[in-house]
Design a protein around this motif. Structure first.
Motif, PDB file in Angstrom:
ATOM      1  N   UNK A 184       0.838  -1.203   0.000  1.00 20.05           N
ATOM      2  CA  UNK A 184       0.000   0.000   0.000  1.00 20.05           C
ATOM      3  C   UNK A 184       0.873   1.254   0.000  1.00 20.05           C
ATOM      4  N   UNK A 185       1.935   1.231   0.810  1.00 24.21           N
ATOM      5  CA  UNK A 185       2.848   2.369   0.847  1.00 24.21           C
ATOM      6  C   UNK A 185       3.586   2.514  -0.486  1.00 24.21           C
ATOM      7  N   UNK A 186       3.850   1.379  -1.160  1.00 25.60           N
ATOM      8  CA  UNK A 186       4.511   1.426  -2.467  1.00 25.60           C
ATOM      9  C   UNK A 186       3.644   2.154  -3.487  1.00 25.60           C
ATOM     10  N   UNK A 187       2.348   1.884  -3.466  1.00 29.04           N
ATOM     11  CA  UNK A 187       1.434   2.576  -4.376  1.00 29.04           C
ATOM     12  C   UNK A 187       1.492   4.077  -4.139  1.00 29.04           C
ATOM     13  N   UNK A 188       1.504   4.460  -2.874  1.00 31.96           N
ATOM     14  CA  UNK A 188       1.569   5.891  -2.545  1.00 31.96           C
ATOM     15  C   UNK A 188       2.868   6.510  -3.065  1.00 31.96           C
ATOM     16  N   UNK A 189       3.984   5.751  -2.999  1.00 27.05           N
ATOM     17  CA  UNK A 189       5.263   6.296  -3.451  1.00 27.05           C
ATOM     18  C   UNK A 189       5.335   6.359  -4.979  1.00 27.05           C
ATOM     19  N   UNK A 190       4.685   5.436  -5.667  1.00 23.92           N
ATOM     20  CA  UNK A 190       4.614   5.554  -7.132  1.00 23.92           C
ATOM     21  C   UNK A 190       3.850   6.828  -7.509  1.00 23.92           C
ATOM     22  N   UNK A 191       2.780   7.090  -6.778  1.00 19.80           N
ATOM     23  CA  UNK A 191       2.019   8.327  -7.015  1.00 19.80           C
ATOM     24  C   UNK A 191       2.853   9.552  -6.651  1.00 19.80           C
ATOM     25  N   UNK A 192       3.632   9.426  -5.583  1.00 21.27           N
ATOM     26  CA  UNK A 192       4.509  10.512  -5.167  1.00 21.27           C
ATOM     27  C   UNK A 192       5.580  10.790  -6.226  1.00 21.27           C
ATOM     28  N   UNK A 193       6.015   9.750  -6.905  1.00 15.68           N
ATOM     29  CA  UNK A 193       6.999   9.908  -7.986  1.00 15.68           C
ATOM     30  C   UNK A 193       6.485  10.889  -9.030  1.00 15.68           C
ATOM     31  N   UNK A 194       5.228  10.716  -9.405  1.00 16.82           N
ATOM     32  CA  UNK A 194       4.611  11.584 -10.419  1.00 16.82           C
ATOM     33  C   UNK A 194       4.544  13.025  -9.914  1.00 16.82           C
ATOM     34  N   UNK A 195       4.199  13.185  -8.651  1.00 16.38           N
ATOM     35  CA  UNK A 195       4.064  14.525  -8.088  1.00 16.38           C
ATOM     36  C   UNK A 195       5.417  15.234  -7.979  1.00 16.38           C
ATOM     37  N   UNK A 196       6.469  14.476  -7.714  1.00 13.00           N
ATOM     38  CA  UNK A 196       7.795  15.072  -7.542  1.00 13.00           C
ATOM     39  C   UNK A 196       8.480  15.386  -8.874  1.00 13.00           C
ATOM     40  N   UNK A 197       8.065  14.749  -9.927  1.00 10.68           N
ATOM     41  CA  UNK A 197       8.797  14.825 -11.195  1.00 10.68           C
ATOM     42  C   UNK A 197       8.823  16.233 -11.773  1.00 10.68           C
ATOM     43  N   UNK A 198       9.965  16.575 -12.329  1.00 11.65           N
ATOM     44  CA  UNK A 198      10.130  17.850 -13.034  1.00 11.65           C
ATOM     45  C   UNK A 198       9.749  17.628 -14.495  1.00 11.65           C
ATOM     46  N   UNK A 199       8.699  18.271 -14.997  1.00 10.98           N
ATOM     47  CA  UNK A 199       8.250  18.040 -16.383  1.00 10.98           C
ATOM     48  C   UNK A 199       9.287  18.428 -17.435  1.00 10.98           C
ATOM     49  N   UNK A 200      10.285  19.219 -17.040  1.00 13.21           N
ATOM     50  CA  UNK A 200      11.327  19.635 -17.978  1.00 13.21           C
ATOM     51  C   UNK A 200      12.499  18.665 -18.006  1.00 13.21           C
ATOM     52  N   UNK A 201      12.512  17.711 -17.097  1.00 10.89           N
ATOM     53  CA  UNK A 201      13.623  16.759 -17.003  1.00 10.89           C
ATOM     54  C   UNK A 201      13.302  15.493 -17.789  1.00 10.89           C
ATOM     55  N   UNK A 202      14.176  15.125 -18.750  1.00  7.59           N
ATOM     56  CA  UNK A 202      13.961  13.917 -19.542  1.00  7.59           C
ATOM     57  C   UNK A 202      14.027  12.671 -18.664  1.00  7.59           C
ATOM     58  N   UNK A 203      14.946  12.691 -17.698  1.00  6.81           N
ATOM     59  CA  UNK A 203      15.056  11.548 -16.786  1.00  6.81           C
ATOM     60  C   UNK A 203      13.796  11.392 -15.954  1.00  6.81           C
ATOM     61  N   UNK A 204      13.262  12.501 -15.462  1.00  6.52           N
ATOM     62  CA  UNK A 204      12.035  12.433 -14.666  1.00  6.52           C
ATOM     63  C   UNK A 204      10.839  12.002 -15.508  1.00  6.52           C
ATOM     64  N   UNK A 205      10.826  12.375 -16.791  1.00  5.35           N
ATOM     65  CA  UNK A 205       9.745  11.918 -17.677  1.00  5.35           C
ATOM     66  C   UNK A 205       9.768  10.399 -17.789  1.00  5.35           C
ATOM     67  N   UNK A 206      10.953   9.839 -17.916  1.00 11.88           N
ATOM     68  CA  UNK A 206      11.092   8.384 -18.011  1.00 11.88           C
ATOM     69  C   UNK A 206      10.632   7.712 -16.720  1.00 11.88           C
ATOM     70  N   UNK A 207      11.040   8.267 -15.586  1.00 12.24           N
ATOM     71  CA  UNK A 207      10.646   7.721 -14.291  1.00 12.24           C
ATOM     72  C   UNK A 207       9.128   7.821 -14.109  1.00 12.24           C
ATOM     73  N   UNK A 208       8.549   8.939 -14.540  1.00 10.10           N
ATOM     74  CA  UNK A 208       7.099   9.125 -14.433  1.00 10.10           C
ATOM     75  C   UNK A 208       6.351   8.071 -15.235  1.00 10.10           C
TER      76      UNK A 208
END
Length: 276
Positions: free
Chosen positions: A46-70
């Motif tokens: 359950x906490x893992x699901x929350x952290x996957x969602x947190x990944x999206x919230x933390x991501x920088x839309x201008x970062x190519x690496x963050x786009x891949x992680x998202x």
């Protein structure tokens, strides 16, 4: 990452939790934290699901690496939703993958499975048809024709189901024979790796080669590409550092040995991924 790769997941989790959420590595840390949490050893699903969602919230839309992680986070959330029977949730997250992404074809294929298992045969067939377009031809899904045939049978389109089975036998049957011949001659993960990146070398040795269609599918796979980038980086580091390693004495020799060991392990990992 070190503790994660060495299998010490609890230590990895402890360090990942200390990464600033609004920093450059915030999204990547959240994603890896979620991967560690969902592992059988940790089991904090359950906490893992929350952290996957947190990944999206933390991501920088201008970062190519963050786009891949998202995108990887969206795929993870879609697969988790699918596994717990939330098909609507799975489709919601699959639709978050941009069409121009390397992962869009995989997401579309898994969406088709979701429609199929949810009993929505019309949308399943429409999705499967989309995968036959040239845009998605870089990936090969052997069971696609079987799924189409089954969906046609469910909707009482017997002639179309028969055509799909004939196509499966024609296209997949031939490839299956070639893959069986290749697998019979493949001895270890390193052989699989060489079959993708050094097919001419294997052919000159008289060994079994991987069919081009299968090889192209492997090269187009986003997860394999991520691993290949790591291998390329390690090879570049060895090429640059090896000639000057003796200037650093025993530490230089140790660094080269560690790089070589890491490179060999990554190639073995890639070979196993190719096999799977």
């Amino acid at each position: 990452r070190y503790y994660y790769q060495s299998g010490d997941l609890n230590s990895a989790l402890g360090y990942l939790e200390r990464v600033a959420s609004n920093g450059e590595y915030g999204a990547r840390a959240a994603f890896l934290q979620a991967v560690v949490m969902i592992s059988p050893e940790i089991g904090q699903n359950i906490e893992a699901v929350r952290m996957f969602q947190e990944t999206v919230l933390r991501a920088d839309p201008e970062s190519e690496t963050d786009k891949e992680v998202t995108e990887n986070a969206f795929l993870a959330l879609a697969r988790i939703a699918y596994q717990v029977g939330d098909v609507s949730g799975a489709l919601y997250y699959y639709n978050k993958i941009p069409y121009e992404s390397q992962r869009s074809t995989r997401a579309l294929y898994e969406s088709g499975w979701s429609f199929f298992l949810n009993g929505d045969m019309n949308r399943a067939v429409g999705t499967f048809h989309s995968l036959h377009s040239p845009y998605h031809s870089h990936l090969f899904f052997p069971d696609l024709y079987v799924l189409e045939a089954a969906a046609y049978l469910y909707t009482c389109n017997v002639d179309q189901a028969q055509d799909a089975f004939y196509t499966f036998n024609d296209e997949v049957g031939t490839l299956r024979t070639m893959l069986q011949e290749f697998a019979a001659g493949a001895s270890d993960p390193n052989y699989f790796y060489r079959a993708v990146f050094n097919p001419e070398e294997i052919e000159s040795e008289g060994g079994a080669t991987l069919p081009a269609q299968a090889r192209n599918t492997i090269l187009a796979d986003a997860d394999f590409y991520r691993l290949f980038r790591i291998i390329s980086q390690l090879e570049n580091e060895l090429e640059v550092f090896s000639p000057v390693a003796d200037q650093f004495g025993s530490r230089g020799e140790l660094s080269v040995s560690l790089l070589e060991a890491d490179l060999n392990n990554r190639k073995l990992e890639a070979g196993v991924l190719i096999h799977d």
